[in-house]
Design an enzyme around this catalytic site. Sequence first.
Site, short mmCIF file in Angstrom:
data_model
loop_
_atom_site.label_atom_id
_atom_site.label_comp_id
_atom_site.label_asym_id
_atom_site.label_seq_id
_atom_site.Cartn_x
_atom_site.Cartn_y
_atom_site.Cartn_z
N ILE A 588 0.88 -1.03 0.07
CA ILE A 588 -0.02 -0.14 -0.03
C ILE A 588 0.81 1.56 -0.39
CG2 ILE A 588 -2.30 -0.79 1.01
CD1 ILE A 588 -0.55 -0.19 3.81
N GLY A 589 1.95 1.25 0.25
CA GLY A 589 3.08 2.23 0.33
C GLY A 589 4.48 1.72 0.37
N ILE A 590 5.18 3.53 -0.03
CA ILE A 590 6.41 3.15 0.48
C ILE A 590 6.79 3.72 1.48
CG2 ILE A 590 9.08 3.84 -0.58
CD1 ILE A 590 7.61 0.92 -1.93
N GLY A 591 8.06 3.55 2.51
CA GLY A 591 8.34 3.86 3.78
C GLY A 591 9.67 4.31 3.73
N PHE A 593 11.79 2.88 5.03
CA PHE A 593 12.76 1.66 5.03
C PHE A 593 12.36 0.77 4.33
CE2 PHE A 593 13.07 4.02 8.99
CZ PHE A 593 14.54 4.19 9.41
N GLU A 595 9.15 -1.38 1.87
CA GLU A 595 7.80 -1.52 1.55
C GLU A 595 6.94 -1.38 2.67
OE1 GLU A 595 7.85 -4.85 -0.34
OE2 GLU A 595 7.85 -3.93 -2.50
N LYS A 614 5.56 -3.13 8.38
CA LYS A 614 5.72 -2.04 7.54
C LYS A 614 7.01 -3.28 7.44
CE LYS A 614 5.60 2.57 8.56
NZ LYS A 614 6.10 4.50 9.69
N ASP A 707 7.18 15.97 13.79
CA ASP A 707 7.01 16.12 12.00
C ASP A 707 5.71 15.80 12.01
OD1 ASP A 707 6.96 16.19 9.34
OD2 ASP A 707 7.76 13.88 9.24
P1 AMP Z 1 5.27 5.57 6.64
O1 AMP Z 1 6.37 5.09 6.42
O2 AMP Z 1 4.76 5.37 8.06
O3 AMP Z 1 5.08 7.22 5.94
O4 AMP Z 1 4.16 4.64 5.86
C1 AMP Z 1 4.43 4.52 3.93
C2 AMP Z 1 2.68 5.17 3.88
O5 AMP Z 1 2.27 3.46 4.13
C3 AMP Z 1 1.98 6.19 4.28
O6 AMP Z 1 1.61 7.55 3.33
C4 AMP Z 1 0.90 5.25 4.06
O7 AMP Z 1 0.05 5.82 3.18
C5 AMP Z 1 0.52 3.85 4.50
N1 AMP Z 1 0.60 3.56 6.16
C6 AMP Z 1 1.47 3.57 6.86
N2 AMP Z 1 1.12 2.97 8.35
C7 AMP Z 1 0.26 2.86 7.02
C8 AMP Z 1 -1.64 2.23 8.44
N3 AMP Z 1 -0.90 2.12 9.42
N4 AMP Z 1 -2.19 2.24 7.56
C9 AMP Z 1 -2.72 2.06 6.09
N5 AMP Z 1 -1.59 2.61 5.87
C10 AMP Z 1 -0.11 3.17 5.82
#
Ligand code: AMP
Length: 960
Positions: A588-591, A593, A595, A614, A707
């Site tokens: 659902i996204g890239i963080g 560190f 996926e 994560k 942040d």
């Molecule tokens: P982050 O590394 O926390 O910035 O996460 C990267 C992306 O993953 C975020 O921008 C969200 O779109 C998605 N994401 C992170 N945590 C969650 C979560 N608990 N539920 C849904 N999406 C998430």
Amino acid sequence: MFTLISTARVYPPNEETLLDTRTVPGELKWAASPTEGGWEEVSIMDEKNVPIRTYQVCNVMEPSQSNWLRTDWIPRSGAQRIYVEIKFTLRDCNSLPGVTGTCKETFNLYYYESNNDREHYIRESNFLKIDTVAADESFTQVDIGDRIMKLNTEVRDVKVTTRKGFYLAFQDVGACIALVSVRVFYKTCPLTVRNLATFPDTNTGADTSSLVEVRGSCVNQSEEREEPKMYCGADGEWLVPIGGCVCNLGYEEKSGACQACTVGFNRAVSTDRACSKCPPHSHSEKEGAAVCDCNPGYYRSESDPASVPCTQPPSAPQQLISEVNETSVVLEWSAPLRLGGRKAGSILCLPCSQDVLFSPQQSGLRATRVCVSELQAHTRYTFTILARNGVSQGHSAGAGQSVSVTLTTNQAAPSPVTSIQAGDVTRHGVSLAWQQPDRPNGVILEYEVKYYEKDQKESSYRIMKTASRSADITGLSPLTVYLFQVRARTAAGYGEFSGPLEFSTNSDPLPLIGDAASSTLLLLSISGGVILLLTSTAVFIISRRYKHIWPQKNKIYVDPFTYEDPDQAVHEFAKEIDASYIHIEKVIGIGEFGEVCSGRLRLQGKREIYVAIKSLKAAYSNKQRQDFLSEASIMGQFDHPNIIRLEGVVTRCKPVMIITEYMENGSLDAFLRKHDGHFTVIQLVGMLRGIASGMKYLSDMSYVHRDLAARNILVNSNLVCKVSDFGLSRVLQEDPENAYTTRVTGTYHSPGGKIPIRWTSPEAIAYRKFTPSSDTWSYGVVMWEVMSYGERPYWDMSNQDVIKAIDEGYRLPPPMDCPVCLHQLMLDCWQTERTHRPSFTQILNMLDKLIRNPTTTLRRTGGDRPVPSLLEPVGGPEFVSVWSAEDCLQAIGMGMYRDTLTTAGYTSPDSLLTLTHQDMTSIGIITPSHQDQILASVQQVLLSHMQQIQEQMPDSMVPV
Ligand code: AMP
């Protein structure tokens, strides 16, 4: 011919000669009057056969003589009093045969002051008489021809101050005279040095009694001790010396001058008269040394005089032995081998927190033993023992003189709970609240309240456990005296019980607040309304009492980076999850560190829940692993409905994962952009309220987010907003330069440590002052993002321009359709002076007020329309529309907890919003799925309640 006795020209040193006829080359050619028959210039030879000029006159036979002889102009050269020394011979009238009464034995001396050095003629009457000169008894015999004559020397002085020079005149009145020589001089006090001050050559004063005051100047390499002064007397003698100078350090007085000390010597103190040899272990390489430098490896302390030998710091103490006893450490050591040439040393321990106790003391120890207590439990400490003597300061050369030991204190139970307070007392119950123990020695997992009837003693006590710092004790007998004791538990076990608090239950039935509220609600619900309106008075009482009995939680956030072993922190705050319980479904996204996936987690004995996973990318460094897991260590300390909840971590197999609750709608900024214009103002305010509530919780725990931005807020399917992303604080801490190096280009933090300029307060940008107030600034920006549906703050302006604009006082304008009061709140958050910004408690109160009274507060600037009667406040201007906790619980199918919650004080929807898992466990709602249901649904129900209010509001409230 005269033959003169030796007349060598040696003048006294205090006489400056203006004229000496004996040294004038050639003839004098003074003006004589009459030119014939009067004074006559006659050259004679002195005893060395050097010709000298004399003037002679001898008209003793003729009466009424007045023969004038005038010198050339004599410059006075600054003299104020001149002296005329005349050497002459004078014939005794008796010795002249045949002279009559015309013969004289005197002559007159005159002077005339003039600036003209070539006067042709000076009238005789213009001359002023100095004296009549006669031959006196003191004379020298001179052979003149075959006769012996007497050579007289007469000196006369006169004041000459009015012109540049003067003429002298000799008047002969009928004597037989030979002027053998004339010398004109003035007197000076000659250049001299007294008390190391030089006094210049000084002309004497005009009068015979005058003293000329002269200031001396210090000789080279000396300085004034007291202003040097002397007086120049009229006879050219120096008188009354006052003050003087002293030689500079490194110099000594010799023959009235200051001479540099030679190499290997110094003069360091002004009271020492002479230079002295360098003390042991020191040297001077140049002449004129004030201080001898210490030889390499030797030092002087600040208080050491330069005259003492240089010494060395002591060597390290020896044989350090440490013994840990829970949170105390006893350190013992032996004296250093070398004391460095000084007297007994003392030790200094490095600074520690003020709470730490040192016995007998921390520094200045004479004995070789110290006991350090009140340390934090299970914490790594380094003790450094430094042997010191007077030269250790600044030269301690670290390891050489110190010895260190690093050890970890033991686990220790928390200190006893103190200050238990009793709140409302009823027939059957009492509310208790207390403070966290002074030294929790870890994270407090729960409190245990022990209570028993006083008469029964401890034989039959009851126990109640709670995770919060308050408890409602029920089921007590009326009119009975009870004793209550509380203790805290951490991972290290239970602390001691507090001293007993004695209390008697009431005899009169006095309803609990919860009872009062629920009966009011019951009445109102019977009247048929779904939305119940409580009077503000009632709500006020509830909230006041609520606050009184249940003080704010003051659990303090623990920085995981204070743990030496990061894994220890993770496991203190996060649950290790077996990877087999996790089912990853999609990315659902890239963080930062790796996926971020969504998936499901089924823990044993629990229902399956959706989670976000994560993961840490495959090739990671140790530091990356620590940084990645630190987010879990931070998140795991929080328990709040508006903070993203940590389910656990996977660290024992790869990939390393952090499992959090799943937020269906992803990040708030993207969500709002996707649903531009879809929400009512009150829904948006509801989101902001959630964020503020989460932030209040964080600031109460002394956690500064750093942040806060819409992109770091996650939204679930119920539109509940939760604060997430707990990584930046560390990034900035570790690399302080990043805030500066990237601040003008960065918009978002990254492993490189960029600072989110548009969201960050000026003081945090300028000097990294991150505080709850800087979070408030960011919160203002989030408000703006929310009210503008995810617009980029400051649009396309560059970061540089944003910083400049903010500095110049520019602030973001209200987004379209943003109520004035909300924009005002944003502006308050953007106060330059951070102390003027509202706290999150104040922000939350403000938003609650807006939500409760939307018709008056959330009206736009444009419309002052009459408020429809439906929403007219009832019973006063400050009436509040609040849905009850009971209704809220019914709506989410959790009505069975009504009594539990109201008894524990959760009587308003507001209070339900503050519930955490721990709170629920502590009051007896222990089924995890129920806890989840309550947490997940309360906010949604409240928001839809707000929606209902919205729908009945004037058009102006509906967003475009
Ligand atoms: P982050 O590394 O926390 O910035 O996460 C990267 C992306 O993953 C975020 O921008 C969200 O779109 C998605 N994401 C992170 N945590 C969650 C979560 N608990 N539920 C849904 N999406 C998430």
